[in-house]
Scaffold this active site. Structure first.
Site, PDB file in Angstrom:
ATOM      1  CB  SER A  32      68.631  34.059  20.341  1.00  0.00           C
ATOM      2  OG  SER A  32      69.676  34.129  21.278  1.00  0.00           O
ATOM      3  CE1 TYR A  51      72.543  34.861  16.556  1.00  0.00           C
ATOM      4  CE2 TYR A  51      72.535  35.512  18.873  1.00  0.00           C
ATOM      5  CZ  TYR A  51      72.238  34.586  17.880  1.00  0.00           C
ATOM      6  OH  TYR A  51      71.642  33.400  18.221  1.00  0.00           O
TER       7      TYR A  51
END
Length: 701
Positions: free
Chosen positions: A578, A591
């Site tokens: 990501s 995250y």
């Protein structure tokens, strides 16, 4: 023997109501599909059917006789109406009476067949066209039934044919398919007007009729006569000399296969990728466990269709299920495969002609394992599976023939002359170029989600086979079904997987080995999302992110490395990380940290994999909302709250935030993943591709 499917009578499945609603070509197609639906009647792609139909000539307006016959490369079980060639019978007769120069020149007649085409039909005519054209019957079937070839492949096949059929079914000496065989059939029919068929030594069966129905019933009835005869002759007899070893339990068989298939695949797939197929049906186990296994396997197959798909003979591995000597089998694989190659090369040298094509791949296609079953390998999964099906037909033939007489394989020179037939070579040269990922297997975690599904679709479209792994069993099954419909059932498998379960991960890779033979591409994509200020982040949220996004990526990549190193074929690992792994975001510490761990794990693995030609790279998406599971729950609302906006404003926010002012879709991530998985990036490892429409914070430095 009596309980095996090969001994069961064929059903008459003709439906008058369905047939009467069709025109003559439609009834031919109906008949063809019925016959081809049972592999005991003919193999996939084998055999052919025809009908002679009166049709109006578009140029003259007159009624002319047209031969409808299965075209080149078709399969009667699955073909549609456009699978038939159509040719003027008058012109085909002129080939015979005016142009044919004798059997020494029969191959040249193939070049004349296009000149006989009716109605500009683009379907190429098969080499078997003369076998139908010159028989004086409206409807003709040429099948390769196991029970009939079992008679044709005996030392006394002519005598046995007469014993079973009297003078109703004739017998001809072996002759390879072509123009001259068509003339032999014509001469037989003229000399034997009461015959309802003919057997070709070592090859198959020709039957005919005045109508589509009578032809079909003649074919089925003729095969059933042979099945009944074999049932009577072999009652109480042990096939193949009886059993020499005992079958392992199903789980034990799969464990052996999971170990062996990557080892074999790695040794035979260095110049052309190979995919494998495993078959342990009762007929296979009966043969591989038998006393006569090695003796019969060495004789080779009889029917040309069999050995064109399976090579002239298989490789029997020296596995002893009682001793469990699997390690020894693996240790001796190099020698066993080398010996097979040398034997094949010697066969080529003994039999080659002055104009023979160069020797093809000398590796075995069929591998027989006592107590376990059969492995087959080819350049794609469908071909590997079909090769195995053909060898099952060969097993059925050997069972029948050796039970009533002496089994006879096709003479070596005849086998070579078909395998290296210039017409067969020309067909191979016309085959389309393989796709970029042909012969490779991809394993995609999170494969039922938006990004994973798009990646899997891209790999499949480029010719790879794909194992979909996902924790959502329902979505996984739906995705598998959709891909099977689009890309074929052979190309896709599914495993329900929690990537944090070590035993589950290990087992999923074993399943992949059994299904395809190994893994070449790992796309680690399974993911979750969470958002909370650090003071509200609970340990459970932190652990869940680390378990799935760090531990999960570690477990699947570790297993991929173990397998790829065993195969010694290199490989490609792609992490879907990501933008957040490089650029911090507010309210998502768990995250972002887990995604950063993924990226650094990839860097470490790139170092460890280089010597084994295992490349490890990363794709960093950002704001892929469409189709993504992580954006369907609380994450969307949480990220919207972090930016003080409504959830439905989020996608536009991300688009405007990007430097290129463009939205990012799952297909964009799939394209980047394909680049890193394919040979397009063969010299890249340890790299990151950002697919985020431009975000200066995530520039790699």
């Amino acid at each position: 023997m009596a309980d095996l499917a090969a001994t069961q009578l064929l059903d008459n499945r003709w439906d008058d109501a369905q047939a009467q609603a069709l025109d003559e070509p439609g009834r031919l197609l109906y008949r063809s599909n019925l016959l081809g639906s049972d592999l005991r009647i003919t193999n996939f792609g084998g055999g052919n059917t025809s009908a002679k139909v009166m049709q109006k000539d578009l140029l003259t307006g007159q009624e002319v006789e047209v031969l409808w016959v299965k075209g080149s490369g078709g399969d009667i079980g699955t073909m549609k109406r456009d699978g038939f060639s159509t040719l003027y019978m008058e012109k085909l007769q002129q080939l015979r009476t005016k142009l044919y120069r004798g059997k020494e020149h029969e191959d040249e007649m193939v070049g004349y067949l296009p000149h006989c085409t009716f109605d500009l039909n683009p379907r190429a005519a098969s080499i078997d066209t003369p076998l139908h054209a010159y028989l004086p019957y409206k409807h003709v079937d040429h099948m390769h039934p196991d029970a009939v070839i079992a008679v044709a492949a005996t030392a006394n096949s002519k005598k046995l044919t007469a014993e079973i059929y009297g003078d109703e079914i004739g017998w001809l000496h072996w002759r390879r398919p072509g123009f001259h065989l068509g003339l032999m059939l014509m001469e037989f029919a003229e000399a034997n007007p009461k015959a309802r068929g003919v057997m070709l030594e070592g090859h198959g069966l020709f039957t005919w009729g005045d109508t589509a129905k009578s032809c079909y019933e003649n074919t089925v009835g003729t095969i059933n006569q042979a099945i009944r005869w074999f049932a009577e002759k072999t009652e109480g007899k042990a096939a193949f000399g009886g059993s020499a070893v005992k079958t392992l339990a199903p789980a034990e068989r799969r464990a052996v296969v999971a170990r062996l298939m990557p080892e074999i695949r790695g040794r035979i797939g260095k110049t052309e990728g190979k995919l494998g197929h495993f078959d342990d049906q009762p007929a296979v186990l009966e043969f591989v466990n038998s006393v006569d296994l090695r003796k019969l396997a060495a004789l080779g197959t009889s029917c040309p269709d069999h050995f064109l798909r399976t090579k002239i003979r298989p490789l029997v591995l020296d596995f002893d299920p009682a001793k469990g000597n699997l390690d020894q089998v693996v240790e001796t694989l190099d020698q066993a495969i080398s010996d097979y190659r040398d034997d094949y090369a010697a066969y080529y040298e003994r039999c080659k002609r002055a104009d023979s094509p160069a020797m093809r791949d000398p590796n075995a296609i069929i591998y027989l394992i006592p107590g376990v079953g059969m492995l087959s390998f080819a350049k794609d999964k469908a071909t590997a599976r079909i090769a195995g099906e053909f060898y099952v037909n060969a097993i059925n033939v050997m069972r029948g023939a050796s039970s009533v007489d002496t089994y006879v394989g096709l003479p070596e020179q005849e086998a070579f002359d078909i395998e290296y037939w210039l017409l067969e070579e020309a067909k191979l040269q016309r085959m389309p170029k393989p796709k970029s990922l042909a012969g490779r297997v991809g394993f995609v975690t999170g494969g039922a989600g938006g990004i994973g599904r798009a990646i899997a679709a891209k790999l499949l479209s480029e010719g790879a086979c794909v194992v979909l792994a996902d924790i959502d069993a329902s979505a996984l099954e739906d995705t598998k079904a959709a891909f099977a419909k689009s890309f074929g059932k052979d190309a896709v498998r599914a495993v329900t997987l929690n990537v944090t379960d070590e035993a589950g991960v290990i087992d999923s890779f074993k399943q992949s080995c059994v299904e395809f033979g190994g893994i070449d591409i790992l796309v680690s994509n399974a993911g979750i999302s969470s958002s909370a200020p650090i003071e509200d982040t609970e340990v459970a949220m932190w652990d869940r992110n680390m378990d799935i996004l760090a531990k999960g990526y570690f477990l699947v990549s570790r297993e991929a490395f173990r397998l790829m190193k065993r195969q010694k074929l290199g490989g490609s690992v792609v992490f879907i990380a990501s933008k957040n792994g490089l650029a911090a975001s507010p309210g998502a510490a768990a995250y972002c940290t887990a995604k950063a761990a993924e990226i650094h794990l990839a860097r470490c693995l790139a170092l460890e994999g280089a010597d084994a030609q295992i490349r490890v790279n990363v794709v960093n998406p950002d704001a892929v909302l469409r189709g993504s599971k992580i954006w369907t729950g609380e994450w969307r609302a949480q990220r919207a709250a972090a930016y003080n906006m409504a959830p439905d404003e989020l996608e536009e926010h991300y688009r405007k935030r990007s430097m290129l002012k463009r939205s990012v879709f799952p297909e964009d991530i799939a394209e980047a993943t394909y680049f890193l998985a394919s040979d397009l990036s063969a010299k890249s490892t340890g790299n990151i591709i950002n697919v985020d429409a431009g975000n200066v914070q995530s520039f790699t430095r």
